[in-house]
Design a protein around this motif. Structure first.
Motif, PDB file in Angstrom:
ATOM      1  N   VAL A   7       9.393   6.716   3.002  1.00  0.00           N
ATOM      2  CA  VAL A   7      10.424   6.642   1.978  1.00  0.00           C
ATOM      3  C   VAL A   7      10.565   8.014   1.333  1.00  0.00           C
ATOM      4  N   SER A   8      11.764   8.515   1.301  1.00  0.00           N
ATOM      5  CA  SER A   8      12.047   9.779   0.631  1.00  0.00           C
ATOM      6  C   SER A   8      12.265   9.523  -0.854  1.00  0.00           C
ATOM      7  N   LYS A  15       5.846  -1.892  13.058  1.00  0.00           N
ATOM      8  CA  LYS A  15       5.589  -3.221  12.516  1.00  0.00           C
ATOM      9  C   LYS A  15       4.116  -3.541  12.655  1.00  0.00           C
ATOM     10  N   ILE A  16       3.535  -4.136  11.598  1.00  0.00           N
ATOM     11  CA  ILE A  16       2.119  -4.513  11.603  1.00  0.00           C
ATOM     12  C   ILE A  16       1.987  -5.898  10.995  1.00  0.00           C
ATOM     13  N   ARG A  17       0.768  -6.403  11.031  1.00  0.00           N
ATOM     14  CA  ARG A  17       0.474  -7.657  10.337  1.00  0.00           C
ATOM     15  C   ARG A  17       0.282  -7.375   8.844  1.00  0.00           C
ATOM     16  N   LEU A  18      -0.075  -8.409   8.087  1.00  0.00           N
ATOM     17  CA  LEU A  18      -0.263  -8.237   6.643  1.00  0.00           C
ATOM     18  C   LEU A  18      -1.360  -7.209   6.407  1.00  0.00           C
ATOM     19  N   PRO A  19      -1.075  -6.044   5.803  1.00  0.00           N
ATOM     20  CA  PRO A  19      -2.022  -4.926   5.798  1.00  0.00           C
ATOM     21  C   PRO A  19      -3.125  -5.101   4.753  1.00  0.00           C
ATOM     22  N   THR A  20      -4.246  -4.467   5.028  1.00  0.00           N
ATOM     23  CA  THR A  20      -5.355  -4.371   4.085  1.00  0.00           C
ATOM     24  C   THR A  20      -5.730  -2.924   3.786  1.00  0.00           C
ATOM     25  N   GLY A  21      -5.059  -1.948   4.403  1.00  0.00           N
ATOM     26  CA  GLY A  21      -5.349  -0.552   4.131  1.00  0.00           C
ATOM     27  C   GLY A  21      -4.352   0.362   4.805  1.00  0.00           C
ATOM     28  N   LEU A  22      -4.110   1.547   4.199  1.00  0.00           N
ATOM     29  CA  LEU A  22      -3.218   2.566   4.740  1.00  0.00           C
ATOM     30  C   LEU A  22      -3.712   3.910   4.252  1.00  0.00           C
ATOM     31  N   ALA A  23      -3.902   4.885   5.191  1.00  0.00           N
ATOM     32  CA  ALA A  23      -4.461   6.177   4.780  1.00  0.00           C
ATOM     33  C   ALA A  23      -4.074   7.250   5.793  1.00  0.00           C
ATOM     34  N   PHE A  24      -4.083   8.514   5.300  1.00  0.00           N
ATOM     35  CA  PHE A  24      -3.862   9.693   6.119  1.00  0.00           C
ATOM     36  C   PHE A  24      -5.211  10.320   6.483  1.00  0.00           C
ATOM     37  N   SER A  25      -5.263  10.991   7.617  1.00  0.00           N
ATOM     38  CA  SER A  25      -6.423  11.805   7.959  1.00  0.00           C
ATOM     39  C   SER A  25      -6.445  13.037   7.067  1.00  0.00           C
ATOM     40  N   PRO A  26      -7.578  13.721   6.933  1.00  0.00           N
ATOM     41  CA  PRO A  26      -7.649  14.873   6.006  1.00  0.00           C
ATOM     42  C   PRO A  26      -6.634  15.961   6.317  1.00  0.00           C
ATOM     43  N   VAL A  65       6.803   9.467   0.620  1.00  0.00           N
ATOM     44  CA  VAL A  65       5.632   8.600   0.530  1.00  0.00           C
ATOM     45  C   VAL A  65       5.688   7.621   1.695  1.00  0.00           C
ATOM     46  N   PHE A  66       4.514   7.136   2.102  1.00  0.00           N
ATOM     47  CA  PHE A  66       4.411   6.171   3.176  1.00  0.00           C
ATOM     48  C   PHE A  66       3.879   4.872   2.572  1.00  0.00           C
ATOM     49  N   VAL A  67       4.572   3.767   2.839  1.00  0.00           N
ATOM     50  CA  VAL A  67       4.230   2.490   2.225  1.00  0.00           C
ATOM     51  C   VAL A  67       4.180   1.418   3.307  1.00  0.00           C
ATOM     52  N   HIS A  94       0.851  -1.188   0.000  1.00  0.00           N
ATOM     53  CA  HIS A  94       0.000   0.000   0.000  1.00  0.00           C
ATOM     54  C   HIS A  94       0.886   1.237   0.000  1.00  0.00           C
ATOM     55  N   ILE A  95       0.287   2.343  -0.430  1.00  0.00           N
ATOM     56  CA  ILE A  95       1.001   3.616  -0.486  1.00  0.00           C
ATOM     57  C   ILE A  95       0.020   4.733  -0.172  1.00  0.00           C
ATOM     58  N   CYS A  96       0.473   5.767   0.529  1.00  0.00           N
ATOM     59  CA  CYS A  96      -0.340   6.957   0.791  1.00  0.00           C
ATOM     60  C   CYS A  96       0.588   8.161   0.880  1.00  0.00           C
ATOM     61  N   VAL A  97       0.046   9.335   0.554  1.00  0.00           N
ATOM     62  CA  VAL A  97       0.806  10.581   0.549  1.00  0.00           C
ATOM     63  C   VAL A  97      -0.057  11.671   1.170  1.00  0.00           C
TER      64      VAL A  97
END
Length: 965
Positions: A200-201, A224-235, A178-180, A167-170
């Motif tokens: 990651v820069s 560290k997390i388990r196998l992810p199903t989602g990644l997001a930033f707040s508004p 970016v955050f992955v 996953h990736i979010c910005v």
């Protein structure tokens, strides 16, 4: 062509194999003992087998291509900022679709870095750069971040982090970062607790700044997390949330060193979505629950490492199966959810009420929200069968849908059989394929030549999903679909397995092709054609003159049934055709498995377990029987080419029987099981498909044979196995072309000299010069579309050389493309007014009148100097009708030719000046003049400005002497 007699193959001496070289000593040793005084009447199997000693002969190479996409991505499509395009991840490529047309306008293919496996470069995530709306950032399982300029179709940067990215979010607060979520090195992907969140820069390290594949200058682990199903930033960018397993991981962006705070969910979480304006998020789980989490305003512990908390949540529940995707509307008032039920649910958050859009057609995988130019929202649903559906937010109706081949492996694979029959047929009249659809009770009609899905045929109406807690209901399935050689009839077999509560069902349905409407119409339904037993094969007879079309079926009840067409008159005295049973035949309690018709329909080959029976279909009399004791069980028999040869196929054996000579021409033994055989419709050649029994990694080999030799002329190894394969006439020559459905439910085309039309947008190209049709602008709504002229063709470049544009006449359409760009790229309207008005309107140039030229006496004057007029392409806008021209001619004759010339007071009218007169100048004879009027010495050319001088018509192109008065 009808073979007679009852001689068996083992009673006929076989010819020596041209490829074998027997040893004389071994031949002499074989005659020792009891058989040394006799010549053998049955050759040993090794003498009949022609094992190819060399590779297949060289020739045009075989190739294959897939007509279907990879598995549907779980990543929701991403819209551009203006909503004109959306991005879809397909395998290792990004496809850019036009919203208005649904066509692929460009494809961004990610290059594979050196040292990576090609099978691991699947794209898993994508996001738009918040600081540049024209840049797309993607991540893949190969551990590569790619930055694209999608307008120019240019790859700007490749950053390798050496870890599979999920996953990736910005966020705009974190520039060039970016955050992955990525799998940790040294851990297998099947382990649940193996992922990590990284910052990651995108700035490359100094040592790799000039290389093609760069290394990041800084990679910071968040937690560290388990196998992810989602990644997001707040508004506002204050919180970073990841969901994995039964937990929601929350981290404050002000202090990443503190790590994640874990909030526990009673069920495994499947998806994540943030509210667009407020600090709370929603999740979906595998039990169909949707939870709203209000935990971002609480005071986090000082050391939250290893701490699991519970928080206040609001639960919304309707789904019976797992929630696949959720999304908030742009104003945050509604929440959209979808899953396996094929129903879009719209939740009104402040009241808890819900609305439904049912019967979407396939399970919903992704949901995206976009705004159109008019301000209305649209919902884009990505379905499990690779279909995209747009839903209007105001009407809650499907506005348009775009689909290709619709295949869903989860619904097509039955739970009771490992090798189910797969329908596949070719309609010769339209060159379309009949394929299984996303639901097993339906068929789809697909055109490979145009790469479009023509229609879908629901053979047996049935429920799409079952209840969660009950035993899954086995739906009706279309097992077979066969089209007659003429293309006018299609026979389908749909069945449903019975259980302790319900009886099994089996229907033979015969459909007729309507040439006017272009649809298949159900003509006859026959319930349980073979009783409670299963139908094994269905075949139509070839279309021949003077013989009716027959349909033959075989079943496990050991019967061969024939059906024919009967004509009757209905109540309105119109003739109707329908199918009725003609005859039933059984053969010594043997179960027939396959049927093959000769090209002239004079023979019917029925495959039995240990022999092949040849029947006369008109009389049902047995004409010949062919047995192969060394074969073991016989799977099928096929007529080859024009019908002289019969290819008999066993599990590992292939024999070619000559019907005229009553002998075996050759015998071939395969090292892998022979699955099917496809004969060329015009030539004496055929192809066999051999595949291994390994279900985890199925592979197959396609070999091409001619009737003259047991050595294959061509061979092609394929990395997949086939469920079904058929002949498809891609080319009209003698080349081979096949189409098949693979074990992983892909449709592939293989053969020689296959040239499929490339789909538009299959390669990367600029969007500026290949723009999709834009929506109507505000000016077009006010003044109409014709106010700015015709739109520029999207396939032609918008830039025109200066030399070419300067030579063209002004048409008033030069500013027509001023509003083609997105609104956020245009300057303010007050700055556009003056340039647009000067572009749309052209000032009239008033040319000063030239002074009259002094003409010398006796000088030739060209009176036709103004007779020619250049008509430009811009002035030639309307074609004159014939009636208009006749009216103008009549007006001219009435008002001009027949009008009397003006008479000078005191003078006598003259007869000169007529077009059809004898003289077109002054009269040859002097006219009488009034008393006291001086007579001029010479004729005077009168000026038009002189009212007292009569006008004299002049024929263009004539020259005369001009005299001075």
């Amino acid at each position: 062509m009808v073979a007679s007699g009852l001689r068996q193959p083992h009673q006929i001496p076989l010819p020596h194999s041209p490829a074998s070289h027997p040893n004389p000593k071994s031949a002499a040793m074989s005659r020792k003992g009891k058989g040394k005084a006799k010549e053998p009447t049955v050759a040993a199997p090794k003498r009949r087998v022609q094992v190819p000693s060399t590779e297949p002969s060289s020739g045009p190479s075989w190739d294959w291509t897939s007509l279907t996409d990879s598995l549907v991505s779980n990543v929701a499509p991403i819209f551009t900022k203006d909503g004109s395009y959306f991005f879809s991840l397909v395998g290792s490529s990004v496809r850019i679709y036009a919203v208005t047309t649904g066509k692929i306008v460009s494809t961004l293919s990610i290059p594979r870095p050196t040292g990576y496996d090609a099978s691991s470069d699947t794209l898993t995530c994508a996001v738009l750069n918040p600081h540049n709306a024209f840049q797309l950032i993607t991540g893949s399982l190969a551990g590569v971040l790619a930055v694209w300029d999608f307008l120019e179709a240019t790859l700007l940067q490749i950053v390798d982090i050496a870890q599979p990215i999920h996953h990736i979010c910005v966020h705009e607060n974190f520039k060039d970062s970016v955050f992955v979520t990525a799998s940790r090195p040294g851990k297998k992907a099947v382990v649940d607790d193996n992922a990590i969140v990284l910052r990651v820069s995108l700035k490359p390290a100094d040592a790799a700044s000039q290389s093609t594949v760069q290394k990041s200058s800084e990679i910071t682990p968040i937690g560290k997390i388990r196998l992810p199903t989602g990644l997001a930033f707040s508004p506002g960018g204050a919180w970073l949330v990841a969901v994995a397993g039964h937990k929601a991981y929350v981290a404050s962006t002000a202090s990443f060193k503190s790590g994640f705070t874990k909030y526990v969910s009673p069920e495994r979480l499947t998806c994540l979505a943030f509210h667009p304006t407020e600090d709370y998020f929603a999740t979906g789980d595998e039990k169909g629950n949707i939870r709203l989490w209000y935990c971002l305003n609480e005071q986090l512990p000082v050391k939250p490492v290893g701490v699991e908390k519970k928080t206040q949540t609001t639960t919304l529940h309707w789904h019976a199966h797992a929630v696949s995707s959720i999304a908030f509307t742009s104003n945050g008032a509604y929440l959209l959810s979808g899953g396996e039920e094929s129903v879009l649910v719209i939740w009104q958050l402040h009241t808890g009420k819900r609305e439904f859009l049912p019967r979407i057609g396939s399970p919903i995988k992704t949901i995206s929200v976009s705004k159109v130019a008019s301000g209305e929202e649209e919902y884009l649903l990505g379905l499990a069968d690779s279909t995209y559906i747009f839903v209007g937010a105001a009407s809650l109706k499907i506005s348009r849908s775009y689909s290709r081949i619709k295949l869903d492996p989860a619904t097509n694979a039955p739970s009771t059989s490992k090798h189910p029959p797969t329908p596949l047929s070719v309609h010769s009249l339209t060159s379309t394929l009949i394929l299984p659809s996303s639901h097993p009770a339906s068929l789809q009609i697909y055109s490979p030549l145009s790469s479009t899905l023509v229609s879908e045929l629901e053979v047996s109406p049935s429920n799409r999903v079952s209840r969660r807690d009950d035993k899954p209901i086995e739906p009706s399935r279309v097992d077979r679909a066969t089209i007659s050689p003429s293309g006018d009839w299609m026979a389908t077999i749909d069945t449903r397995e019975g259980d302790e509560d319900t009886h099994g069902e089996s229907y033979l349905k015969i459909w007729r092709w309507d040439r006017k409407t272009g649809f298949w119409i159900l003509n006859t339904r026959i319930d349980r054609p073979h009783g409670l037993e299963k139908v094994l094969h269905v075949a139509f007879s070839p279309a021949t003159e003077g013989q009716p079309v027959l349909l033959v079926t075989t079943g496990k009840d050991r019967n061969i049934k024939t059906f024919r067409i009967q004509t009757a008159k209905n109540k309105s005295a119109a003739s109707e055709e329908f199918w009725v049973a003609r005859s039933t035949l059984s053969l010594q309690n043997e179960c027939p498995s396959y049927i093959s018709w000769s090209p002239d329909a004079s023979l019917l080959a029925v495959t039995l377990p240990n022999r092949v029976a040849l029947f006369n279909p008109s009389t049902n009399l047995l004409r010949h029987s062919v047995a192969f004791p060394e074969f073991g069980p016989i799977d099928a028999a096929y007529f080859i080419g024009k019908g002289r040869y019969l290819a008999v196929v066993g599990p590992l054996n292939l024999a070619l029987w000559d019907l005229v000579d009553q002998r075996v021409r050759w015998h071939y033994k395969s090292s892998t099981p022979i699955r099917s055989l496809v004969s060329h419709p015009r030539d004496d050649t055929f192809a066999i498909v051999c595949s291994s029994s390994n279900e985890e990694r199925p592979k197959s080999r396609v070999a091409l044979f001619s009737v003259g030799s047991a050595q294959p002329t061509k061979s092609l190894s394929l990395p997949f196995g086939f469920r079904n394969i058929a002949w498809y006439p891609f080319v009209a020559s003698s080349s081979f072309s096949l189409v098949g459905v693979t074990h992983d439910w892909k449709v592939v085309v293989l053969g020689e000299n296959i040239h499929l039309a490339k789909e538009e947008g299959a390669v990367s190209r600029e969007l500026a010069s290949h723009a999709a049709p834009q929506r109507r602008t505000l000016f077009q709504d006010i003044f109409g579309k014709s106010a700015f002229g015709e739109q520029t063709n999207a396939t032609q470049p918008s830039a025109v050389p200066a030399s070419a544009s300067s030579s063209r006449p002004w048409t008033g359409r030069e500013g027509a493309g001023a509003f083609d760009d997105p609104a956020y790229l245009l300057p303010p309207l007050e700055k556009l007014f003056e340039p647009l008005m000067s572009g749309f309107l052209k000032l009239r140039v008033v040319e000063p009148s030239a002074p009259p030229l002094a003409v010398a006496e006796n000088e030739d004057v060209d009176m036709d100097s103004q007779g020619h007029t250049t008509v430009t392409g811009a002035d030639r806008k309307r074609m004159l009708a014939e009636g208009e021209i006749e009216a103008l001619v009549g007006l001219f004759r009435k008002q001009t030719l027949k009008a009397k010339a003006p008479v000078i007071v005191g003078t006598t009218p003259r007869r000169n000046g007529l077009v059809n007169g004898q003289t077109n100048g002054t009269s040859s004879r002097p006219h009488p003049k009034p008393h006291g009027t001086p007579a001029p010495s010479k004729a005077v050319v009168s000026s038009p400005a002189a009212a007292s001088t009569p006008s004299t018509p002049v024929v263009n192109g004539k020259k005369r002497k001009k005299s001075l008065g």
